[in-house]
Scaffold this motif. Structure first.
Motif, PDB file in Angstrom:
ATOM      1  N   UNK A   5      71.282  23.301  40.787  1.00  0.00           N
ATOM      2  CA  UNK A   5      70.297  23.021  41.837  1.00  0.00           C
ATOM      3  C   UNK A   5      69.625  24.319  42.273  1.00  0.00           C
ATOM      4  N   UNK A   6      68.430  24.173  42.797  1.00  0.00           N
ATOM      5  CA  UNK A   6      67.659  25.329  43.254  1.00  0.00           C
ATOM      6  C   UNK A   6      68.135  25.708  44.653  1.00  0.00           C
ATOM      7  N   UNK A   7      68.558  26.969  44.789  1.00  0.00           N
ATOM      8  CA  UNK A   7      69.109  27.407  46.084  1.00  0.00           C
ATOM      9  C   UNK A   7      68.265  28.497  46.748  1.00  0.00           C
ATOM     10  N   UNK A   8      67.287  29.026  46.036  1.00  0.00           N
ATOM     11  CA  UNK A   8      66.412  30.047  46.632  1.00  0.00           C
ATOM     12  C   UNK A   8      65.086  30.024  45.914  1.00  0.00           C
ATOM     13  N   UNK A   9      64.021  30.384  46.618  1.00  0.00           N
ATOM     14  CA  UNK A   9      62.690  30.346  46.007  1.00  0.00           C
ATOM     15  C   UNK A   9      61.762  31.340  46.700  1.00  0.00           C
ATOM     16  N   UNK A  10      60.767  31.806  45.957  1.00  0.00           N
ATOM     17  CA  UNK A  10      59.792  32.734  46.534  1.00  0.00           C
ATOM     18  C   UNK A  10      58.555  32.791  45.660  1.00  0.00           C
ATOM     19  N   UNK A  11      57.437  33.138  46.287  1.00  0.00           N
ATOM     20  CA  UNK A  11      56.169  33.275  45.568  1.00  0.00           C
ATOM     21  C   UNK A  11      55.554  34.626  45.914  1.00  0.00           C
ATOM     22  N   UNK A  12      54.802  35.150  44.967  1.00  0.00           N
ATOM     23  CA  UNK A  12      54.124  36.427  45.238  1.00  0.00           C
ATOM     24  C   UNK A  12      52.774  36.477  44.534  1.00  0.00           C
ATOM     25  N   UNK A  13      51.769  36.929  45.276  1.00  0.00           N
ATOM     26  CA  UNK A  13      50.432  37.114  44.705  1.00  0.00           C
ATOM     27  C   UNK A  13      50.024  38.569  44.921  1.00  0.00           C
ATOM     28  N   UNK A  14      49.368  39.188  43.925  1.00  0.00           N
ATOM     29  CA  UNK A  14      48.916  40.566  44.134  1.00  0.00           C
ATOM     30  C   UNK A  14      47.841  40.621  45.214  1.00  0.00           C
ATOM     31  N   UNK A  15      47.683  41.814  45.792  1.00  0.00           N
ATOM     32  CA  UNK A  15      46.810  41.977  46.961  1.00  0.00           C
ATOM     33  C   UNK A  15      45.328  41.686  46.696  1.00  0.00           C
ATOM     34  N   UNK A  16      44.841  42.126  45.548  1.00  0.00           N
ATOM     35  CA  UNK A  16      43.391  42.083  45.286  1.00  0.00           C
ATOM     36  C   UNK A  16      42.907  40.644  45.072  1.00  0.00           C
ATOM     37  N   UNK A  17      41.985  40.220  45.962  1.00  0.00           N
ATOM     38  CA  UNK A  17      41.415  38.867  45.865  1.00  0.00           C
ATOM     39  C   UNK A  17      40.018  38.971  45.247  1.00  0.00           C
ATOM     40  N   UNK A  18      39.765  38.103  44.266  1.00  0.00           N
ATOM     41  CA  UNK A  18      38.439  38.049  43.630  1.00  0.00           C
ATOM     42  C   UNK A  18      37.842  36.685  43.949  1.00  0.00           C
ATOM     43  N   UNK A  19      36.754  36.695  44.717  1.00  0.00           N
ATOM     44  CA  UNK A  19      36.136  35.426  45.136  1.00  0.00           C
ATOM     45  C   UNK A  19      35.098  34.973  44.114  1.00  0.00           C
ATOM     46  N   UNK A  20      34.714  33.689  44.241  1.00  0.00           N
ATOM     47  CA  UNK A  20      33.633  33.187  43.395  1.00  0.00           C
ATOM     48  C   UNK A  20      32.355  33.989  43.650  1.00  0.00           C
ATOM     49  N   UNK A  21      32.115  34.333  44.916  1.00  0.00           N
ATOM     50  CA  UNK A  21      30.900  35.091  45.258  1.00  0.00           C
ATOM     51  C   UNK A  21      30.864  36.403  44.488  1.00  0.00           C
ATOM     52  N   UNK A  22      32.016  37.071  44.397  1.00  0.00           N
ATOM     53  CA  UNK A  22      32.050  38.348  43.664  1.00  0.00           C
ATOM     54  C   UNK A  22      31.812  38.129  42.169  1.00  0.00           C
ATOM     55  N   UNK A  23      32.309  37.016  41.640  1.00  0.00           N
ATOM     56  CA  UNK A  23      32.106  36.725  40.209  1.00  0.00           C
ATOM     57  C   UNK A  23      30.622  36.541  39.872  1.00  0.00           C
ATOM     58  N   UNK A  24      29.864  36.058  40.863  1.00  0.00           N
ATOM     59  CA  UNK A  24      28.425  35.856  40.594  1.00  0.00           C
ATOM     60  C   UNK A  24      27.699  37.188  40.377  1.00  0.00           C
ATOM     61  N   UNK A  25      28.338  38.286  40.799  1.00  0.00           N
ATOM     62  CA  UNK A  25      27.730  39.607  40.550  1.00  0.00           C
ATOM     63  C   UNK A  25      28.139  40.150  39.175  1.00  0.00           C
ATOM     64  N   UNK A  26      29.061  39.440  38.509  1.00  0.00           N
ATOM     65  CA  UNK A  26      29.576  39.934  37.224  1.00  0.00           C
ATOM     66  C   UNK A  26      29.053  39.127  36.032  1.00  0.00           C
ATOM     67  N   UNK A  27      28.937  37.792  36.226  1.00  0.00           N
ATOM     68  CA  UNK A  27      28.417  36.923  35.150  1.00  0.00           C
ATOM     69  C   UNK A  27      27.436  35.913  35.755  1.00  0.00           C
ATOM     70  N   UNK A  28      26.709  35.223  34.865  1.00  0.00           N
ATOM     71  CA  UNK A  28      25.719  34.231  35.307  1.00  0.00           C
ATOM     72  C   UNK A  28      26.444  32.941  35.697  1.00  0.00           C
ATOM     73  N   UNK A  29      26.833  32.861  36.963  1.00  0.00           N
ATOM     74  CA  UNK A  29      27.554  31.680  37.452  1.00  0.00           C
ATOM     75  C   UNK A  29      27.234  31.495  38.928  1.00  0.00           C
ATOM     76  N   UNK A  30      27.836  30.470  39.536  1.00  0.00           N
ATOM     77  CA  UNK A  30      27.626  30.252  40.972  1.00  0.00           C
ATOM     78  C   UNK A  30      28.898  29.689  41.584  1.00  0.00           C
ATOM     79  N   UNK A  31      29.021  29.888  42.869  1.00  0.00           N
ATOM     80  CA  UNK A  31      30.177  29.335  43.593  1.00  0.00           C
ATOM     81  C   UNK A  31      30.201  27.815  43.434  1.00  0.00           C
ATOM     82  N   UNK A  32      29.014  27.206  43.496  1.00  0.00           N
ATOM     83  CA  UNK A  32      28.921  25.742  43.383  1.00  0.00           C
ATOM     84  C   UNK A  32      29.447  25.269  42.025  1.00  0.00           C
ATOM     85  N   UNK A  33      29.030  25.952  40.948  1.00  0.00           N
ATOM     86  CA  UNK A  33      29.448  25.535  39.602  1.00  0.00           C
ATOM     87  C   UNK A  33      30.967  25.653  39.480  1.00  0.00           C
ATOM     88  N   UNK A  34      31.515  26.791  39.873  1.00  0.00           N
ATOM     89  CA  UNK A  34      32.958  27.020  39.689  1.00  0.00           C
ATOM     90  C   UNK A  34      33.755  26.013  40.529  1.00  0.00           C
TER      91      UNK A  34
END
Ligand code: COA
Length: 311
Positions: A5-34
């Motif tokens: 049985x599972x007796x302990x659990x944890x999650x971890x995410x790295x600090x740097x967040x990349x938003x859809x808005x930031x991706x639109x400055x890198x490739x031809x995409x949009x927040x709406x499409x993603x």
């Protein structure tokens, strides 16, 4: 059936967040499409598997009250180890002060469920305590000029401690599958970047998810109505909707984190599992279905009776 049985659990995410808005400055995409095509709004990037795994593993062990000398095996599900070798599991083992065997397992996005089923077999064979981690740093293998893939993936880690118990089994049914004939629709060559035929992956993913889930539920002797929670692989909200519809499971029963994580491969299911547990969505005795699919095409499902330690 294994009595772990599972007796302990944890999650971890790295600090740097990349938003859809930031991706639109890198490739031809949009927040709406993603958002409309995937349900993803942001993801965490620039993680390293050994670092993320160490943090999640340490927290899961602390929660279970397990000291390093009492862990008998470390299984690390990952498709993006820091190095070709040694196994990232060996580095994590050292970081955590463990004195046991440690190995990487690669079943890509199905890796955590493959690891869970494997861990339960070891427990059944007499092993007392296993640290299972699902961790991936997909940002390291993304082609940041390919809008077909770069908007979908992210980094993260989730960990669970599994302990042997003399009581009722918690893993009630499972299914592991691989269809290597589809290996060419989603892959990453050694030292290369992710290549994906999105529409075909989508089509096969829905079928694989439904099939794995049905097989696991049949072996567990349950139906979809018996499930309190579904923890699906977090690749695309539309894949989750289509496969749950096939299974006759309402979306309200699914744990969803992909809006802020993207597809984190082997970390996706433990991240969503931990989120649901911490939100108080599961109670003692509840049945949980975990179901994933990934490159390979691999797929895996497990029906788990929730049996956390009391007190
Ligand atoms: N922004 C804007 N347009 C994009 C885009 C982006 N980021 N990525 C692709 N497009 C374009 C395509 O080029 C295509 O344009 P075209 O018709 O001019 O060629 C158009 O959007 C539609 O593409 P299509 O592939 O039909 O979209 P879709 O509805 O299938 O959604 C995915 C694309 C990738 C989101 C979807 O197929 C998917 O999720 N597949 C599974 C991926 C997955 O889960 N992988 C991991 C498995 S573990």
């Amino acid at each position: 059936m294994p009595h772990g049985r599972i007796t302990g659990w944890a999650a971890h995410l790295p600090e740097r967040v990349l938003t859809n808005a930031e991706l639109t400055t890198m490739v031809d995409t949009s927040d709406e499409w993603i958002t409309a095509r995937s349900g993803i709004r942001s993801r965490h990037v620039d993680g390293r598997v050994t670092e993320m795994s160490t943090v999640a593993g340490r927290e899961a062990m602390a929660m279970a009250g397990v000291t390093p000398d009492r862990v008998d095996l470390l299984l690390l599900a990952t498709t993006t180890p820091d190095q070709q070798f040694p196994a990232s599991a060996s580095v994590v083992q050292h970081n955590l002060g463990l004195t046991c065997g440690a190995v990487d397992m690669n079943a890509v996005c199905s890796g955590f469920v493959y690891g869970l089923v494997t861990a339960m077999q070891f427990i059944n064979g007499g092993v007392e305590r296993i640290l299972l981690i699902g961790s991936d740093a997909l940002s390291s293998i993304i082609d940041w000029e390919d809008r077909n893939t770069c908007v979908l993936f992210g980094d993260g880690a989730g960990a669970v401690v599994i302990e042997r118990t003399g009581d009722q089994p918690s893993l009630l049914g499972w299914d592991l599958m691989s269809d290597g004939s589809a290996a060419g629709i989603l892959y990453c060559d050694q030292g290369g970047k992710i290549v994906m035929h999105g529409r075909e992956v989508f089509r096969q993913a829905v079928l694989a998810m439904a099939s794995a889930a049905e097989n696991a539920m049949t072996r567990a002797g349950i139906t979809a109505d018996d499930l309190a929670l579904v923890v699906p692989h977090q690749a695309n909200i539309r894949i989750i909707e289509a496969s749950l519809k096939r299974l006759g499971i309402p979306m309200e029963r699914a744990s969803l984190v992909l809006a802020h994580t993207g597809n984190t491969s082997a970390a996706s299911i433990p991240l969503a599992l931990v989120d649901a547990i911490e939100a108080g969505r599961v109670a003692q005795g509840d049945l949980i279905l975990m179901v994933g699919f990934g490159a390979g095409m691999s797929s895996a499902a497990a029906v788990l009776r929730w049996d956390p330690p009391t007190g």
